[in-house]
Design a protein around this motif. Structure first.
Motif, PDB file in Angstrom:
ATOM      1  N   GLY A 105       1.036  -0.945   0.657  1.00 38.05           N
ATOM      2  CA  GLY A 105      -0.044   0.144   0.283  1.00 38.05           C
ATOM      3  C   GLY A 105       0.945   1.615  -0.445  1.00 38.05           C
ATOM      4  N   ILE A 106       1.877   1.172  -1.360  1.00 36.44           N
ATOM      5  CA  ILE A 106       2.835   2.961  -1.173  1.00 36.44           C
ATOM      6  C   ILE A 106       2.124   3.546  -1.585  1.00 36.44           C
ATOM      7  N   ASN A 107       2.535   4.502  -1.051  1.00 37.12           N
ATOM      8  CA  ASN A 107       1.906   5.998  -1.265  1.00 37.12           C
ATOM      9  C   ASN A 107       2.944   6.584  -1.605  1.00 37.12           C
ATOM     10  N   LEU A 108       2.832   7.974  -2.597  1.00 36.76           N
ATOM     11  CA  LEU A 108       4.305   8.436  -3.267  1.00 36.76           C
ATOM     12  C   LEU A 108       4.700   9.307  -4.071  1.00 36.76           C
ATOM     13  N   GLU A 109       4.794  10.387  -3.951  1.00 31.29           N
ATOM     14  CA  GLU A 109       4.824  10.687  -4.979  1.00 31.29           C
ATOM     15  C   GLU A 109       5.956  11.917  -5.741  1.00 31.29           C
ATOM     16  N   LEU A 110       6.779  11.660  -6.266  1.00 26.53           N
ATOM     17  CA  LEU A 110       8.008  12.078  -6.870  1.00 26.53           C
ATOM     18  C   LEU A 110       7.952  13.639  -7.430  1.00 26.53           C
ATOM     19  N   ALA A 111       7.645  14.468  -6.758  1.00 27.31           N
ATOM     20  CA  ALA A 111       7.640  16.019  -6.773  1.00 27.31           C
ATOM     21  C   ALA A 111       8.270  16.544  -8.486  1.00 27.31           C
ATOM     22  N   PRO A 112       7.886  17.028  -9.764  1.00 27.43           N
ATOM     23  CA  PRO A 112       8.644  16.965 -11.164  1.00 27.43           C
ATOM     24  C   PRO A 112      10.090  17.984 -10.208  1.00 27.43           C
ATOM     25  N   GLY A 113      11.438  17.176 -11.083  1.00 26.00           N
ATOM     26  CA  GLY A 113      12.558  17.999 -11.111  1.00 26.00           C
ATOM     27  C   GLY A 113      13.074  17.642  -9.512  1.00 26.00           C
ATOM     28  N   SER A 114      12.289  16.695  -8.788  1.00 24.22           N
ATOM     29  CA  SER A 114      13.217  17.139  -6.813  1.00 24.22           C
ATOM     30  C   SER A 114      13.434  15.411  -7.134  1.00 24.22           C
ATOM     31  N   ILE A 115      15.652  15.238  -6.056  1.00 31.94           N
ATOM     32  CA  ILE A 115      14.887  13.984  -6.111  1.00 31.94           C
ATOM     33  C   ILE A 115      14.494  13.464  -4.500  1.00 31.94           C
ATOM     34  N   THR A 116      13.884  12.473  -4.447  1.00 29.35           N
ATOM     35  CA  THR A 116      13.942  12.048  -3.880  1.00 29.35           C
ATOM     36  C   THR A 116      14.810  10.655  -3.364  1.00 29.35           C
ATOM     37  N   GLY A 117      14.770  10.283  -1.696  1.00 26.53           N
ATOM     38  CA  GLY A 117      15.536   9.829  -1.397  1.00 26.53           C
ATOM     39  C   GLY A 117      14.263   8.229  -1.030  1.00 26.53           C
TER      40      GLY A 117
ATOM     41  N   ILE B 227      28.272  13.420  -8.049  1.00 26.22           N
ATOM     42  CA  ILE B 227      28.329  13.468  -9.807  1.00 26.22           C
ATOM     43  C   ILE B 227      25.952  14.053 -10.163  1.00 26.22           C
ATOM     44  N   ILE B 228      25.744  12.783  -9.693  1.00 28.78           N
ATOM     45  CA  ILE B 228      24.244  12.966  -9.462  1.00 28.78           C
ATOM     46  C   ILE B 228      23.131  13.924  -9.199  1.00 28.78           C
ATOM     47  N   LYS B 229      24.319  14.816  -7.752  1.00 31.55           N
ATOM     48  CA  LYS B 229      23.233  16.104  -8.063  1.00 31.55           C
ATOM     49  C   LYS B 229      23.145  17.028  -9.384  1.00 31.55           C
ATOM     50  N   ASP B 230      24.960  17.305  -9.590  1.00 33.57           N
ATOM     51  CA  ASP B 230      24.774  17.972 -11.175  1.00 33.57           C
ATOM     52  C   ASP B 230      24.019  17.389 -12.063  1.00 33.57           C
ATOM     53  N   VAL B 231      24.360  16.273 -13.113  1.00 32.91           N
ATOM     54  CA  VAL B 231      23.312  15.284 -13.529  1.00 32.91           C
ATOM     55  C   VAL B 231      22.030  15.826 -13.516  1.00 32.91           C
ATOM     56  N   HIS B 232      21.998  15.507 -12.322  1.00 31.43           N
ATOM     57  CA  HIS B 232      19.750  15.457 -12.111  1.00 31.43           C
ATOM     58  C   HIS B 232      19.469  16.979 -12.032  1.00 31.43           C
ATOM     59  N   ALA B 233      20.783  18.257 -11.922  1.00 32.89           N
ATOM     60  CA  ALA B 233      20.234  19.539 -12.322  1.00 32.89           C
ATOM     61  C   ALA B 233      19.937  19.791 -14.104  1.00 32.89           C
ATOM     62  N   GLU B 234      21.399  19.850 -14.450  1.00 27.33           N
ATOM     63  CA  GLU B 234      21.645  19.723 -15.554  1.00 27.33           C
ATOM     64  C   GLU B 234      20.429  18.626 -16.578  1.00 27.33           C
ATOM     65  N   HIS B 235      20.455  17.859 -16.885  1.00 26.31           N
ATOM     66  CA  HIS B 235      19.277  17.168 -17.418  1.00 26.31           C
ATOM     67  C   HIS B 235      17.629  17.741 -17.313  1.00 26.31           C
ATOM     68  N   GLY B 236      17.433  18.549 -16.320  1.00 18.38           N
ATOM     69  CA  GLY B 236      15.876  18.527 -15.947  1.00 18.38           C
ATOM     70  C   GLY B 236      15.539  17.022 -14.997  1.00 18.38           C
ATOM     71  N   LEU B 237      16.148  16.523 -14.193  1.00 16.28           N
ATOM     72  CA  LEU B 237      15.350  14.771 -13.845  1.00 16.28           C
ATOM     73  C   LEU B 237      14.278  15.526 -12.883  1.00 16.28           C
ATOM     74  N   THR B 238      13.919  13.860 -12.816  1.00 18.47           N
ATOM     75  CA  THR B 238      12.792  13.623 -11.624  1.00 18.47           C
ATOM     76  C   THR B 238      13.089  12.364 -11.128  1.00 18.47           C
ATOM     77  N   THR B 239      14.125  11.649  -9.907  1.00 18.74           N
ATOM     78  CA  THR B 239      15.627  11.275  -9.721  1.00 18.74           C
ATOM     79  C   THR B 239      14.281  10.961  -7.919  1.00 18.74           C
ATOM     80  N   LEU B 240      14.645   9.532  -8.600  1.00 18.59           N
ATOM     81  CA  LEU B 240      14.902   8.426  -7.009  1.00 18.59           C
ATOM     82  C   LEU B 240      15.519   7.380  -6.652  1.00 18.59           C
ATOM     83  N   VAL B 241      16.741   8.326  -5.521  1.00 22.08           N
ATOM     84  CA  VAL B 241      17.832   7.569  -5.332  1.00 22.08           C
ATOM     85  C   VAL B 241      17.178   6.078  -3.897  1.00 22.08           C
ATOM     86  N   VAL B 242      17.648   5.305  -3.971  1.00 22.83           N
ATOM     87  CA  VAL B 242      17.210   4.329  -3.223  1.00 22.83           C
ATOM     88  C   VAL B 242      18.130   3.575  -2.999  1.00 22.83           C
TER      89      VAL B 242
END
Ligand SMILES: Nc1ncnc2c1ncn2[C@@H]1O[C@H](COP(=O)(O)OP(=O)(O)O)[C@@H](O)[C@H]1O
Ligand SMILES: [Mg+2]
Length: 342
Positions: free
Chosen positions: A40-52, A210-225
């Motif tokens: 029953g997981i409910n989770l929203e990844l906001a556009p352009g955010s990094i979620t851990g 590097i993850i932070k840079d690439v995330h910002a440069e490529h305009g990503l929505t990222t999930l880091v597990v």
């Protein structure tokens, strides 16, 4: 190229798509029957955010990451839920052809133990071309150019890396190759499972920046597990804490780390000297996380290790699975006691 998710545009800079996971449940078939690893997981990844997404080993993080790509393997099965990605739709109702295109296409992923997931018999360049072919890429030169550019942004010589075999690369280099392969087809959603595990401290810090840079440069929505809440502190805008297949707490990273609400989150933070700021205060969380067979079927999944429950057992902790209570400031906490004491 594949039909990539078009990023929305804010002030000319692209922002990754929003991702909404609703009521996701994934179960594994075991000798004791089919048991949920994600419930029953409910989770929203906001556009352009990094979620851990953080929790101890066995909490269901990798299972959830695989579900985001509809890539859960037997004996596992997604038994319910919706995973909606802007521009792509519900990942779980795409056709097999569409989901193959989406994996590694609009959704880039680097699986756990990616350091060892390259083919040892093929150069990185050969594997890049294989990836391109499997996604119907016609312009190989553009693909190689894009790969080299990504590698060089991550501080590597593209030429050299593409000519290398896995054994010629360090763990940190392989992790960067994994990120390159995840992004080279222009993904806008990036899922990284334990990206720093098995790396030394310096390579870890390197990969996180590097993850932070690439995330910002490529305009990503990222999930880091990650099992390491220190990694979350380094990279994530928002954090989701997982225990026994449930999300027990979520909110903005700064707020959750400064004032954790769920007893489990408090326990995770207290265990890390560099987060408590005082090594003498650091204390490992007693006990062990449950296995599929020992996750309580009723009530709060964390109660057996919960200091608050131990201090005064409450009936609803034993009988009612705590819902994600909204405690304001964009924070959700699945704990009856926290809700009641508010
Ligand atoms: N192929 C599988 N078959 C049976 N159980 C599995 C399988 N893969 C994972 N599990 C179980 O599912 C639970 C969640 O595992 P996983 O998603 O890998 O957690 P995490 O990534 O948080 O360590 C664990 O109890 C694990 O033992
Ligand atoms: Mg895992």
């Amino acid at each position: 190229m594949t039909a990539a998710t078009e990023p929305s545009t804010v002030d000319g800079a692209s922002t990754g798509p929003g991702v909404r996971i609703s009521d996701l449940t994934v179960a594994y078939r075991t000798p004791a029957g089919e048991l949920p690893a994600v419930s029953g997981i409910n989770l929203e990844l906001a556009p352009g955010s990094i979620t851990g997404l953080v929790g101890e080993s066995g909490s269901g993080k990798s299972t959830m990451a695989l579900a985001m790509l509809n890539a859960v393997q037997q004996p596992g099965r997604i038994t319910g839920g919706v995973i909606e990605i802007d521009g792509l739709g519900d990942v779980l109702s795409l056709s097999p052809k569409q989901i193959r295109a989406a994996r590694g296409g609009s959704i880039g992923y680097v699986f756990q133990a990616a350091q060892n997931s390259l083919n040892p018999l093929k150069t990185v360049g050969k594997q890049l071309l294989d990836l391109g072919r499997s996604h119907g890429v016609e312009d190989k030169r553009a693909l190689v150019r894009q790969a080299k550019e990504l590698l060089s942004r991550m501080g590597l010589s593209g030429e050299r890396v593409l000519d290398s075999y896995q054994h010629e690369l360090s763990g940190g280099m392989r992790q960067r190759v994994g990120i390159m392969l995840a992004l080279v087809l222009n993904a806008h959603v990036l899922v990284l499972d334990e990206p720093t595990t098995a790396l030394d401290m310096i390579s870890q810090a390197n990969i996180l920046s590097i993850i932070k840079d690439v995330h910002a440069e490529h305009g990503l929505t990222t999930l880091v597990v990650t099992h390491d809440i220190g990694v979350v502190a380094e990279v994530a805008d928002r954090v989701a804490v997982m225990y026994g297949g449930r999300l027990v707490e979520q909110g903005p990273t700064v707020d959750v780390l400064r004032a954790p609400s769920h007893p489990y989150t408090r326990g995770l933070i207290t265990a890390i000297p560099r987060l408590t700021g005082d090594p003498d205060v650091a204390q490992p969380l007693p006990g062990r996380p449950p296995t599929l067979g020992t996750i309580p079927r009723q009530g709060c999944v964390f109660r057996e290790r919960c200091a608050v429950y131990a201090a005064g057992a409450r009936e609803d902790c034993e009988t009612v699975d705590p819902p994600a209570y909204d405690i304001g400031a964009e924070r959700l906490v699945a704990c009856h006691v926290v809700e009641e004491e508010r």
